[in-house]
Write a protein that holds these residues in place. Structure first.
Motif, short mmCIF file in Angstrom:
data_model
loop_
_atom_site.label_atom_id
_atom_site.label_comp_id
_atom_site.label_asym_id
_atom_site.label_seq_id
_atom_site.Cartn_x
_atom_site.Cartn_y
_atom_site.Cartn_z
N GLY A 42 4.96 39.51 23.23
CA GLY A 42 4.70 38.40 22.53
C GLY A 42 4.14 37.40 23.76
N GLN A 43 4.79 37.87 24.99
CA GLN A 43 4.14 36.56 26.44
C GLN A 43 2.95 37.05 27.14
OE1 GLN A 43 8.07 35.53 28.32
NE2 GLN A 43 9.63 34.91 26.30
N PRO A 44 2.73 36.31 27.75
CA PRO A 44 1.90 36.83 28.80
C PRO A 44 2.70 37.65 30.28
CG PRO A 44 2.27 34.55 28.73
CD PRO A 44 2.53 34.81 27.44
N PRO A 45 1.86 38.05 31.05
CA PRO A 45 2.49 38.53 32.21
C PRO A 45 3.02 37.11 33.25
CG PRO A 45 0.91 39.15 31.73
CD PRO A 45 0.61 38.81 31.25
N ARG A 46 3.65 36.95 33.89
CA ARG A 46 4.58 36.30 34.65
C ARG A 46 4.24 37.30 36.10
NH1 ARG A 46 11.11 35.32 35.32
NH2 ARG A 46 11.53 33.87 36.50
N LEU A 47 3.92 36.35 37.03
CA LEU A 47 3.95 36.92 38.51
C LEU A 47 5.29 37.35 39.22
CD1 LEU A 47 2.26 37.35 40.91
CD2 LEU A 47 2.32 35.40 41.83
N ILE B 34 -11.67 31.90 36.93
CA ILE B 34 -10.41 32.07 36.27
C ILE B 34 -11.35 33.60 35.39
CG2 ILE B 34 -10.31 31.62 33.35
CD1 ILE B 34 -9.24 29.36 34.56
N HIS B 35 -10.06 34.27 35.52
CA HIS B 35 -10.07 35.23 34.93
C HIS B 35 -9.82 36.06 33.35
CE1 HIS B 35 -10.38 37.33 39.54
NE2 HIS B 35 -9.94 35.94 39.57
N TRP B 36 -10.32 36.70 33.20
CA TRP B 36 -9.90 37.15 31.62
C TRP B 36 -9.61 38.63 31.80
CZ3 TRP B 36 -9.57 34.22 27.68
CH2 TRP B 36 -10.69 33.33 27.88
N VAL B 37 -8.25 38.83 30.88
CA VAL B 37 -8.01 40.03 31.06
C VAL B 37 -7.53 40.48 29.65
CG1 VAL B 37 -5.63 41.85 32.20
CG2 VAL B 37 -6.84 39.88 32.99
N ARG B 38 -7.27 41.82 29.11
CA ARG B 38 -7.25 42.19 27.15
C ARG B 38 -5.83 42.89 28.03
NH1 ARG B 38 -11.68 45.80 25.01
NH2 ARG B 38 -11.45 47.89 25.60
N GLN B 39 -5.02 43.02 27.04
CA GLN B 39 -4.15 43.90 26.97
C GLN B 39 -4.35 44.27 24.80
OE1 GLN B 39 -0.14 42.50 26.84
NE2 GLN B 39 0.23 44.92 27.83
N LEU B 45 -2.53 46.49 30.66
CA LEU B 45 -3.60 45.34 31.09
C LEU B 45 -4.81 45.83 32.10
CD1 LEU B 45 -0.95 42.85 32.80
CD2 LEU B 45 -1.87 42.79 30.38
N GLU B 46 -5.99 44.85 31.16
CA GLU B 46 -7.15 45.34 31.67
C GLU B 46 -8.29 44.47 31.51
OE1 GLU B 46 -9.50 47.46 28.98
OE2 GLU B 46 -10.66 48.53 30.36
N TRP B 47 -8.61 44.12 33.30
CA TRP B 47 -9.30 43.05 33.86
C TRP B 47 -10.72 43.16 33.41
CZ3 TRP B 47 -13.50 43.45 37.82
CH2 TRP B 47 -13.91 41.92 38.84
N LEU B 48 -11.25 42.07 33.30
CA LEU B 48 -12.49 42.17 32.52
C LEU B 48 -13.78 41.67 33.49
CD1 LEU B 48 -10.61 41.90 29.74
CD2 LEU B 48 -12.77 41.34 28.74
N GLY B 49 -13.42 40.44 34.18
CA GLY B 49 -14.51 39.33 35.37
C GLY B 49 -13.29 38.48 36.15
N TRP B 50 -14.23 37.72 36.42
CA TRP B 50 -14.33 35.90 36.86
C TRP B 50 -15.04 35.36 36.71
CZ3 TRP B 50 -17.89 34.66 40.12
CH2 TRP B 50 -17.70 35.82 41.18
N ILE B 51 -14.80 33.64 36.53
CA ILE B 51 -15.59 32.88 36.50
C ILE B 51 -15.62 32.06 37.21
CG2 ILE B 51 -15.09 32.03 34.09
CD1 ILE B 51 -18.09 30.26 33.74
N TYR B 94 -6.19 38.35 24.62
CA TYR B 94 -7.25 38.49 25.59
C TYR B 94 -6.51 37.67 26.68
CZ TYR B 94 -10.67 41.60 24.17
OH TYR B 94 -11.78 42.68 23.32
N TYR B 95 -6.57 37.32 27.76
CA TYR B 95 -6.03 36.16 28.37
C TYR B 95 -6.46 36.09 29.66
CZ TYR B 95 -1.20 38.63 27.05
OH TYR B 95 -0.29 38.90 26.40
N CYS B 96 -6.83 34.40 29.54
CA CYS B 96 -7.24 33.73 31.13
C CYS B 96 -6.08 33.46 32.14
CB CYS B 96 -7.78 32.09 30.52
SG CYS B 96 -7.17 31.06 30.05
N ALA B 97 -6.34 33.40 32.96
CA ALA B 97 -5.53 33.54 34.35
C ALA B 97 -6.28 33.11 35.16
CB ALA B 97 -4.75 35.15 34.76
N ARG B 98 -5.46 31.86 36.48
CA ARG B 98 -5.89 31.83 37.25
C ARG B 98 -5.97 32.55 38.45
NH1 ARG B 98 -3.12 26.25 39.96
NH2 ARG B 98 -1.65 27.18 40.57
N GLY B 99 -6.64 32.47 39.37
CA GLY B 99 -7.15 33.21 40.61
C GLY B 99 -7.33 32.67 41.66
#
Lengths: 109, 119
Positions: A42-47, B34-39, B45-51, B94-99
């Motif tokens: 239920g949580q996002p990944p943690r680096l 901003i990257h998007w990743v889905r599960q 985890l599977e990467w969709l792409g970035w903006i 679906y997750y957004c993530a910072r890179g």
């Protein structure tokens, strides 16, 4: 595309024990562009680790990363109760796509 | 502090579209991709792409090129990901993530948005 394989699929250990997790890449990972994440339900990944061996901010020193090229390892020196989780590796080298390994579940023995 | 806050869970019928938002706080929005990743359920985890929020440039993983669109609104520090022509295979968190870079590790993640596709 670089395919990441993680082993074992599940690791059953007791608190206080040492955990050694493997991540193997199908091709050389440039500039050691390899990260490790911890994920709980239920949580996002943690680096945890980036650049193969650099601990992220706030990560305890019982977590360490090593390796280069195609073979990488995450070691947890002494498992704490909060460390039981799924661990995934990620490569982010020069060319897309970014890829993740399938994960290793560390559960309580 | 740095936060990425995503929109709530969605239930969609096959063939529909969904748009997920990712509002950012605590850092310079234009300074990080901003990257998007889905599960998918029980999967990795599977990467969709970035903006790139600075200029709107995007890159999509080949698998998703035909049905994902990433946009941003710099006035409200928010990124969006739209999925079209949904099938049941799109059911996932679906997750957004910072890179910092196009190819990068992700130091902060959104909380995730569950998209369920069901008839």
């Amino acid at each position: 595309e670089i395919v990441l394989t993680q082993s074992p699929g599940t690791l059953s250990l007791s608190p206080g024990e040492r955990a050694t997790l493997s991540c193997r890449a199908s091709q050389n990972v440039n500039s050691d562009s390899l990260a490790w994440y911890q994920q709980k339900p239920g949580q996002p990944p943690r680096l945890l680790i980036y650049g193969a061996s650099r601990r992220a901010t706030g990560i305890p020193d019982r977590f360490s990363g090593s390796g280069s090229g195609t073979d990488f390892t995450l070691t947890i020196s002494r498992l704490e109760p909060e460390d039981f989780a799924v661990y995934s590796c990620q490569q982010y080298g020069d060319s897309p796509p970014i890829t993740f390994g399938p994960g290793t579940k560390v559960d309580i023995k | 502090q740095v936060q990425l806050v995503q929109s709530g869970a969605e239930v969609k019928k096959p063939g529909a579209s969904v748009k997920v938002s990712c509002k950012t706080f605590g850092y310079a929005f234009n300074g990080y991709y901003i990257h998007w990743v889905r599960q998918a359920p029980g999967q990795g985890l599977e990467w969709l792409g970035w903006i790139n929020p600075q200029n709107g440039d995007t890159y999509y993983a080949q698998k998703f090129q035909d049905w994902v669109t990433m946009t941003r609104d710099t006035s409200i520090n928010t990124a969006y990901m739209e999925l079209s022509r949904l099938t049941s295979d799109a059911t996932a968190v679906y997750y957004c993530a910072r890179g910092f870079l196009q190819g990068d590790y992700f130091d902060f993640w959104g909380q995730g948005t569950l998209v369920t596709v069901s008839s």
